[in-house]
Every structure is written in structure tokens, then in C-alpha cells.
Design a protein around this motif. Structure first.
Motif, PDB file in Angstrom:
ATOM      1  N   ARG A 167     -27.728  51.327  45.354  1.00 11.34           N
ATOM      2  CA  ARG A 167     -27.594  49.926  45.699  1.00 11.34           C
ATOM      3  C   ARG A 167     -26.041  49.878  46.253  1.00 11.34           C
ATOM      4  N   ASP A 168     -25.822  48.996  46.935  1.00 10.70           N
ATOM      5  CA  ASP A 168     -24.767  48.745  47.756  1.00 10.70           C
ATOM      6  C   ASP A 168     -23.723  48.140  46.483  1.00 10.70           C
ATOM      7  N   MET A 169     -22.472  48.429  46.475  1.00 11.90           N
ATOM      8  CA  MET A 169     -21.607  48.115  45.658  1.00 11.90           C
ATOM      9  C   MET A 169     -21.358  46.603  44.932  1.00 11.90           C
ATOM     10  N   GLU A 170     -21.441  46.011  45.973  1.00 13.53           N
ATOM     11  CA  GLU A 170     -21.275  44.572  45.775  1.00 13.53           C
ATOM     12  C   GLU A 170     -22.651  43.965  44.954  1.00 13.53           C
ATOM     13  N   ARG A 171     -23.729  44.379  45.558  1.00 12.61           N
ATOM     14  CA  ARG A 171     -25.008  43.893  44.713  1.00 12.61           C
ATOM     15  C   ARG A 171     -25.085  44.534  43.236  1.00 12.61           C
ATOM     16  N   TYR A 172     -24.684  45.605  43.093  1.00  7.67           N
ATOM     17  CA  TYR A 172     -24.365  46.425  41.787  1.00  7.67           C
ATOM     18  C   TYR A 172     -23.431  45.804  40.833  1.00  7.67           C
ATOM     19  N   GLN A 173     -22.340  45.455  41.513  1.00  4.48           N
ATOM     20  CA  GLN A 173     -21.406  44.504  40.776  1.00  4.48           C
ATOM     21  C   GLN A 173     -21.788  43.348  40.363  1.00  4.48           C
ATOM     22  N   GLY A 174     -22.684  42.665  41.147  1.00  4.89           N
ATOM     23  CA  GLY A 174     -23.312  41.387  40.688  1.00  4.89           C
ATOM     24  C   GLY A 174     -24.196  41.352  39.504  1.00  4.89           C
ATOM     25  N   ASP A 224     -23.101  56.698  41.699  1.00 14.61           N
ATOM     26  CA  ASP A 224     -21.770  56.941  42.039  1.00 14.61           C
ATOM     27  C   ASP A 224     -21.017  56.140  40.595  1.00 14.61           C
ATOM     28  N   CYS A 225     -21.514  55.617  39.789  1.00 11.95           N
ATOM     29  CA  CYS A 225     -20.901  54.920  38.686  1.00 11.95           C
ATOM     30  C   CYS A 225     -21.040  55.494  37.270  1.00 11.95           C
ATOM     31  N   PHE A 226     -20.322  55.470  36.384  1.00 12.88           N
ATOM     32  CA  PHE A 226     -20.590  55.917  35.122  1.00 12.88           C
ATOM     33  C   PHE A 226     -19.990  54.667  34.179  1.00 12.88           C
ATOM     34  N   VAL A 227     -20.524  54.968  33.069  1.00 11.45           N
ATOM     35  CA  VAL A 227     -20.226  54.107  31.724  1.00 11.45           C
ATOM     36  C   VAL A 227     -19.706  54.818  30.720  1.00 11.45           C
ATOM     37  N   PRO A 254      -9.245  43.224  24.184  1.00 11.49           N
ATOM     38  CA  PRO A 254     -10.594  42.956  23.269  1.00 11.49           C
ATOM     39  C   PRO A 254     -11.536  44.447  23.366  1.00 11.49           C
ATOM     40  N   ARG A 255     -12.299  44.572  22.665  1.00 11.72           N
ATOM     41  CA  ARG A 255     -13.256  45.655  22.436  1.00 11.72           C
ATOM     42  C   ARG A 255     -14.252  45.466  23.896  1.00 11.72           C
ATOM     43  N   GLN A 256     -14.499  46.764  24.309  1.00 14.41           N
ATOM     44  CA  GLN A 256     -15.122  46.507  25.721  1.00 14.41           C
ATOM     45  C   GLN A 256     -15.878  47.934  25.856  1.00 14.41           C
ATOM     46  N   ILE A 257     -16.900  47.798  26.910  1.00 18.10           N
ATOM     47  CA  ILE A 257     -17.370  49.057  27.455  1.00 18.10           C
ATOM     48  C   ILE A 257     -17.202  48.903  28.934  1.00 18.10           C
ATOM     49  N   GLU A 258     -16.563  50.030  29.411  1.00 18.69           N
ATOM     50  CA  GLU A 258     -16.181  50.236  30.831  1.00 18.69           C
ATOM     51  C   GLU A 258     -16.906  50.604  31.761  1.00 18.69           C
ATOM     52  N   VAL A 259     -17.091  50.276  32.960  1.00 23.39           N
ATOM     53  CA  VAL A 259     -17.946  50.883  34.248  1.00 23.39           C
ATOM     54  C   VAL A 259     -16.857  51.327  35.146  1.00 23.39           C
ATOM     55  N   PHE A 260     -16.872  52.778  35.754  1.00 21.48           N
ATOM     56  CA  PHE A 260     -15.974  53.093  36.742  1.00 21.48           C
ATOM     57  C   PHE A 260     -16.750  53.669  37.888  1.00 21.48           C
ATOM     58  N   GLN A 261     -16.123  53.657  38.890  1.00 26.05           N
ATOM     59  CA  GLN A 261     -16.729  54.115  39.985  1.00 26.05           C
ATOM     60  C   GLN A 261     -16.046  55.807  40.178  1.00 26.05           C
ATOM     61  N   ASP A 262     -16.873  56.549  40.889  1.00 21.86           N
ATOM     62  CA  ASP A 262     -16.652  58.108  41.041  1.00 21.86           C
ATOM     63  C   ASP A 262     -15.119  58.383  41.625  1.00 21.86           C
ATOM     64  N   THR A 263     -14.508  57.083  42.365  1.00 25.06           N
ATOM     65  CA  THR A 263     -13.405  57.350  42.995  1.00 25.06           C
ATOM     66  C   THR A 263     -12.246  56.985  41.660  1.00 25.06           C
ATOM     67  N   GLY A 264     -12.656  56.630  40.523  1.00 26.67           N
ATOM     68  CA  GLY A 264     -11.874  56.137  39.558  1.00 26.67           C
ATOM     69  C   GLY A 264     -11.506  54.706  39.510  1.00 26.67           C
ATOM     70  N   LYS A 265     -12.072  53.934  40.331  1.00 23.72           N
ATOM     71  CA  LYS A 265     -11.718  52.576  40.269  1.00 23.72           C
ATOM     72  C   LYS A 265     -12.743  51.867  39.191  1.00 23.72           C
ATOM     73  N   LEU A 266     -11.948  51.007  38.274  1.00 26.76           N
ATOM     74  CA  LEU A 266     -12.855  50.475  37.428  1.00 26.76           C
ATOM     75  C   LEU A 266     -13.362  48.999  37.952  1.00 26.76           C
ATOM     76  N   LEU A 267     -14.934  49.013  37.607  1.00 29.65           N
ATOM     77  CA  LEU A 267     -15.607  48.057  38.337  1.00 29.65           C
ATOM     78  C   LEU A 267     -16.090  46.854  37.476  1.00 29.65           C
ATOM     79  N   HIS A 268     -16.208  47.019  36.126  1.00 29.55           N
ATOM     80  CA  HIS A 268     -16.518  46.065  35.222  1.00 29.55           C
ATOM     81  C   HIS A 268     -16.254  46.391  33.998  1.00 29.55           C
ATOM     82  N   SER A 269     -16.088  45.445  32.863  1.00 28.57           N
ATOM     83  CA  SER A 269     -15.623  45.636  31.530  1.00 28.57           C
ATOM     84  C   SER A 269     -16.507  44.719  30.958  1.00 28.57           C
ATOM     85  N   PHE A 270     -17.618  45.370  29.694  1.00 27.94           N
ATOM     86  CA  PHE A 270     -18.385  44.468  29.156  1.00 27.94           C
ATOM     87  C   PHE A 270     -17.856  44.167  27.819  1.00 27.94           C
TER      88      PHE A 270
END
Length: 606
Positions: free
Chosen positions: A275-282, A544-547, A554-570
Motif C-alpha cells: 500500500r502507499d505509505m500514507e495509507r499504511y501509516q494511517g 518495505d517496512c519492518f518492526v 517510554p517502552r515501545q515497539i518501533e516500525v521503520f521503513q527500509d530507508t531507515g526512517k522511523l514511521l511509527h512507535s507503538f
């Protein structure tokens, strides 16, 4: 006093000046020596007393040394006892009130009776005597000693007789003999060494295995030499019986029935696309964690997890370090939604639901690879090895064959269709240690292996016992590598987690001998001894995204893009307070599950 021609001493009156000198030189006054007369004279009571004065004396115009002077005048018994520089001066005693008879004539060759030598004392009397015997008469052979020396000898003799009467020597010898006999019959026993008192160290509640609520947790599996909490799991097939079967047998049947039912339902065959990155980030932002979606599924540290592909019910399996496997129906809100099984003796390091038949759950421990078949309610044994097993992955879509990694560096090919529990092939790929193996999603003949500092891609068709060479090498790691996985759709990316605190993404579109690094992310991977090492996994729905877990607060789980960009933190400040080292993502729904070191699972979902 002067020396007469006849050789006798005649008293001479000293001059007043001489008297004054005598008094000044004698601090204790005049020393009087009472000379004892002969026994006949004592009986007659006519003892004669002489007074000895110490005064300088000139003899015949010259001074005589003290020793010579004493020897010349019969002072041998007191030789050397007068102070230096003094001389003897005899002074006649005062006249006695009663007359005395003249002394009898002396035999020829003896001194006259009036002289000191004639008194039988060599010119001296006892200084402590008053002229009588007093019981201190000198014994034979001791007449030349002074009164003090004679009294000293007498005391020594009396003391010796007293101690001899006590018989101390005999008593001591008898006691020594008794003590010797007793010691001969005594057998000395070696005393056990006392353990040194160790300094009491402060221990956290986690090390004491105590929950924050104060409820003690069960102890770790017993060490060698101690009775273990759980018996050893035997080899061969095991019945799928939970640990708490006696109490919750009906509830366990409901759980297994649910697993069987959702496995019969086929998931929608949707084409995998990115999916496109904006939709995935949502979609990531819509996933939250609540208290109802947190549960302690296994007793100890989570080492591996797998999620069922069902889209109707969230069904999760978790394996811990003691060999337990916990099954949790997240949709069941009651306390009986999870049950624990014990098919292994060692940490369950890898788990997968079969992509061909989700009713099969394959789990791998150090010594065995098992398949839990819910339709038959049994844990079958697929492979058993004396060497420690580390991970596995399916080589085919039907999950009939698998590639298995060993902790000693080798890899093996296992075929579930062949009888027996031995591997079909064991190959030495030159690694000191193989932590993970993962098969290419498109070209199934390729698999990537992560070792100590090596990450290489091999072709399973060309494996042999020794001398295997990799197709490609993913270089750049300076410390041990925890994991390496292909991207889920095309396999054009490989993400690795290294102990040098870096996440690396490689471009594996083509497989040259050396694969270049696409991006590098600085990431704290120092989980320490008590946490499972991080493993970066790809999101099956996004190429192209990994967890990956995180040590950040605070404790979290991170999601990165294959370019090294941090997309989201749970994260959730109220519900998530621990590190989730192991994570798994649902293949078709927006569901993420994280497991921590105490056996708790956290489910983020829409």
C-alpha cells in the motif's frame, strides 16, 4: 690499729679527724660484726666482741690492695665483700660488766684465742648473729660462707623437701600417661569446612521472581542435582494435554475446538501488494493497546511467537525458555482463554503455523522439532538431534520440507514425509554459530543464514557435507548478528539486527558475491542477559517496512521503513511498561503482538 712485732694486732685509738672521715664515708653507720667465740667460751658466757671499722690504713709505708689485705689478716671468708677503697679496722669492744676467765693456752701452732683467727671464723662473725648459734650453725663444708648464703641454702633445702613431699613430678607423669592413653583411642574426624558468609546483595523483585503485587512466582526449572518442577518430556509423540487438564478440561477442549474450526476456514486469497505509505501509516495509527488485550500466556520469558492467519479470531501461540507453549484466544475475554502445553524441555526458539494447513503448529527447541496437530490432538516429533537446534523455515509452500539451523553452525534439511526423526542432509556452511535461517519468498532454493558475524545466502540445491560456498555475502557486521530475514513479498530486501547497535537493510534484488548495504539505522540492541535478543521482522502486508523492539522509554515497539526512517512507535504509558523483544504481525489484518520477558503478550489492534 697497728701491727706489732709479734705479728698480732694491737688496737690503736684513731684520731678525731680519722673518726670524722669514717663517719662521713660510712652512710649506714658503723658496721658491727659479732664474732662467735668457741663453744667452750659460749658455755662460760665470756664471749668476746670485736667491732670492725672500715678506715684507710697504711701498712709499713705502703697501701695494700683490698684482696691482699684481707688475705693477710685472715679475712678469706669475707673476701671481696667490703666496698672498694675501704680497709679493715678492728675496734675493741666495750668492757664487759662481769669478769671473765683468761682463755686457755692454745696448742702450739694455733693462733691465740683473742685473735679473730683464733675464734674459728677466719676473722669474721655472722653479721646477723648476736653471738649465739640460733639454729643456723654452718654445716660441714660451709663454714667459709656468710650467714646470708647459709640461710639461702637452708631455704632452698627446705623448699626442695616441701615440693618433694607434694610429689608433683609423680602426679604430672601419671596425668601425662592417662592423657596419652586417651588420645590413642580417639579417632579424629575431619571437620567440614564452613561456608564463608557471602555478602548479601540487593536483588530486584524480577531476580527474586516476585510479581510487583507481592505474589511469589514459581521458581525457575531446577538446576542439576535438584528436583525439577516439571518432569523431562520423553521422545516421540506426545498427547496435546495442557498443564491444567484436571481443573479446566472442558475449557481446554473449547480452545482446541476453536483452533480446529478457524483452521478449516480458508482465508481470502488476496494478492499481496504494497500500500502507499500514507495509507499504511494511517493504519498504524489506528492500532491501540487496551488492558483487555494483555495476558500472561506462558510462565517465563517469551522466546518465539506465531499468529494464526485466521481473520475472524485472533489466535496466538507463544513459546518460552522452559519449553512451554501457550495458546491464547484473544477474542475470549474470560480468564480461561489461554492454556499452557509442555512439549519441549528447552527454550522454544522458533514457531510457525503451517502455511499449507494452519491446524499444524511447528515448534523447535534445542533437541527436537515438533508438529502440534490439533486434529489429532498430538505433538508429533519430526526431527531429533543431539546437536542444538536454533531455527527453521519451510522450503516449500506445502511445508513438507524445512531448513533447520544448528547452534554449532551447521544446517540440515528435514523432510516430514520420510519416516524417522533424522535429517536428510547435514551441511557445514563454515559458521561458528547459526542463529536464524530464512527462505526466500519467491525463489525457494535460496535461504539466508545469520551467524556470529557472518550473514550469507546459500542455494539449498548445492549443499553438501563440507566445502559449501555462499551465493552472496552480506558484509559489514562487526559483532554477532541476532537475525536476518528476507522481505515478505519479493525478497528484494534483507534486514539484520547486530550487536554493534545497528539495523542494516541490504538490497538483494540481484545476488552478487557481495551485497551492498542499502541503509543503516542506529538502534540500541543491547538487551542484556535477561531479555531475549531483538529480531527485526517484516510486515507481511508491507514490503518495505519492518518492526523491531526498542529499549527506549517510554517502552515501545518501533516500525521503520527500509530507508531507515522511523514511521511509527507503538506505546501506551498505562499498559505497556516492559520491553517487547519478540513481535509478530498478522498477515492480513492490522494486528501486532509483542511478548516480553515475563511471559505477557500485548496485542495492538484497530
Amino acid at each position: 690499729m697497728a701491727l706489732s712485732q709479734a705479728g698480732t694486732l694491737e688496737p690503736e685509738e684513731p684520731s678525731p679527724r680519722t673518726r670524722q672521715r669514717m663517719q662521713e664515708s660510712t652512710p649506714t653507720g658503723t658496721a658491727e660484726l659479732q664474732l662467735r667465740p668457741e663453744q667452750g667460751e659460749r658455755r662460760a658466757g665470756a664471749a668476746r666482741q670485736l667491732r670492725v671499722l672500715l678506715t684507710p690504713l697504711a701498712v709499713a709505708g705502703r697501701r695494700l690492695p683490698q684482696k691482699r689485705l684481707l688475705g693477710a689478716y685472715g679475712g678469706g671468708g669475707m673476701e671481696g665483700r667490703a666496698p672498694a677503697g675501704k680497709r679493715l679496722c678492728l675496734e675493741p669492744p666495750p668492757a664487759l660488766p662481769s669478769p671473765r676467765k683468761p682463755a686457755p693456752a692454745s696448742p702450739p701452732g694455733t693462733p691465740p684465742a683473742g685473735t679473730p683467727a683464733g675464734n674459728g671464723l677466719d676473722g669474721f662473725g655472722d653479721a646477723d648473729s648476736d653471738g649465739s648459734d640460733g639454729g643456723d650453725a654452718a654445716p660441714d663444708g660451709y663454714s667459709h660462707l656468710s650467714a646470708y648464703e647459709r640461710k639461702r641454702l637452708k631455704n632452698i633445702t627446705e623448699n626442695a623437701k616441701f615440693f618433694a613431699a607434694l610429689k608433683l613430678h609423680e602426679s604430672a607423669a601419671r596425668l601425662h600417661q592417662i592423657a596419652t592413653k586417651r588420645q590413642s583411642h580417639v579417632t579424629k574426624r575431619a571437620k567440614p569446612k564452613k561456608a564463608e558468609d557471602e555478602t548479601v546483595r540487593r536483588r530486584s523483585m524480577r531476580l527474586q521472581r516476585v510479581e510487583p503485587s507481592g505474589i511469589p512466582m514459581p521458581e525457575m526449572p531446577a538446576q542439576p542435582g535438584e528436583e525439577q518442577e516439571y518432569p523431562q518430556v520423553p521422545a516421540g509423540p506426545l498427547p496435546m494435554v495442557p498443564e491444567d487438564q484436571m481443573e479446566n478440561s472442558k475449557l481446554t477442549e473449547e480452545l482446541l475446538t476453536t483452533w480446529m474450526r478457524i483452521s478449516e476456514m480458508k482465508a481470502n486469497d488476496t494478492e499481496k501488494c504494497t500500500r502507499d505509505m500514507e495509507r499504511y501509516q494511517g493504519s498504524l495509527n489506528s492500532m491501540v493497546l487496551s488492558e483487555d488485550n494483555i495476558k500472561k500466556v506462558v510462565k517465563y520469558r517469551v522466546c518465539s511467537m506465531a499468529i494464526h492467519p485466521s481473520e475472524s479470531i485472533i489466535f496466538v501461540a507463544a513459546g518460552d525458555k522452559s519449553g512451554q507453549i501457550g495458546l491464547w484466544n484473544v477474542n475470549c475475554k474470560s480468564e480461561e482463554g489461554a492454556h499452557v502445553f509442555i512439549p519441549h524441555n528447552y527454550p522454544v526458539s522458533c514457531m510457525h503455523f503451517s502455511p499449507f494447513n494452519p491446524a499444524h503448529l511447528l515448534s523447535l527447541s534445542n533437541d527436537t522439532l515438533r508438529c502440534g496437530d490439533v486434529t489429532r490432538a498430538v505433538f508429533d516429533e519430526i526431527c531429533r538431534s543431539d546437536e542444538s537446534l536454533s531455527s527453521f523455515d519451510f522450503l516449500e509452500d506445502n511445508a513438507s520440507t524445512a531448513i533447520v539451523g544448528h547452534w554449532d553452525g551447521d544446517v540440515a534439511v528435514v523432510d516430514r514425509r520420510t519416516p524417522g526423526t533424522s535429517s536428510e542432509l547435514s551441511a557445514d556452511i563454515g559458521f561458528k554459530r547459526t542463529r536464524t535461517v530464512h527462505v526466500h519468498p519467491v525463489n525457494k532454493q535460496y535461504f539466508v543464514a545469520a551467524g556470529s558475524v557472518d550473514v550469507c545466502i546459500y542455494d539449498v540445491r548445492y549443499l553438501k557435507s563440507n566445502g559449501n560456498k555462499p551465493v552472496s555475502s552480506l558484509k559489514g557486521h562487526t559483532k554477532s548478528v541476532a537475525s536476518a530475514y528476507f522481505s515478505p513479498v519479493t525478497g528484494n530486501r534483507v534486514v539484520t539486527v547486530c550487536a554493534d547497535d545497528k539495523l542494516r537493510v541490504y538490497d538483494t534484488t540481484s545476488l552478487p558475491s557481495s551485497v551492498a548495504v542499502l541503509s543503516t539505522v542506529r538502534h540500541n540492541n543491547n538487551t542484556g542477559r535477561w531479555l531475549t535478543r531483538f529480531r527485526a521482522i517484516w510486515d507481511p502486508k508491507q514490503e518495505d517496512c519492518f518492526v523491531v523492539g526498542s529499549m527506549a522509554r517510554p517502552r515501545q515497539i518501533e516500525v521503520f521503513q527500509d530507508t531507515g526512517k522511523l514511521l511509527h512507535s507503538f506505546y501506551n504509558l498505562d499498559c505497556l511498561g516492559s520491553v517487547c523483544s519478540i513481535n509478530v504481525v498478522h498477515p492480513s489484518k492490522n494486528i501486532l503482538v509483542g511478548g516480553n520477558s515475563s511471559g505477557r503478550l500485548h496485542v495492538f489492534k484497530e
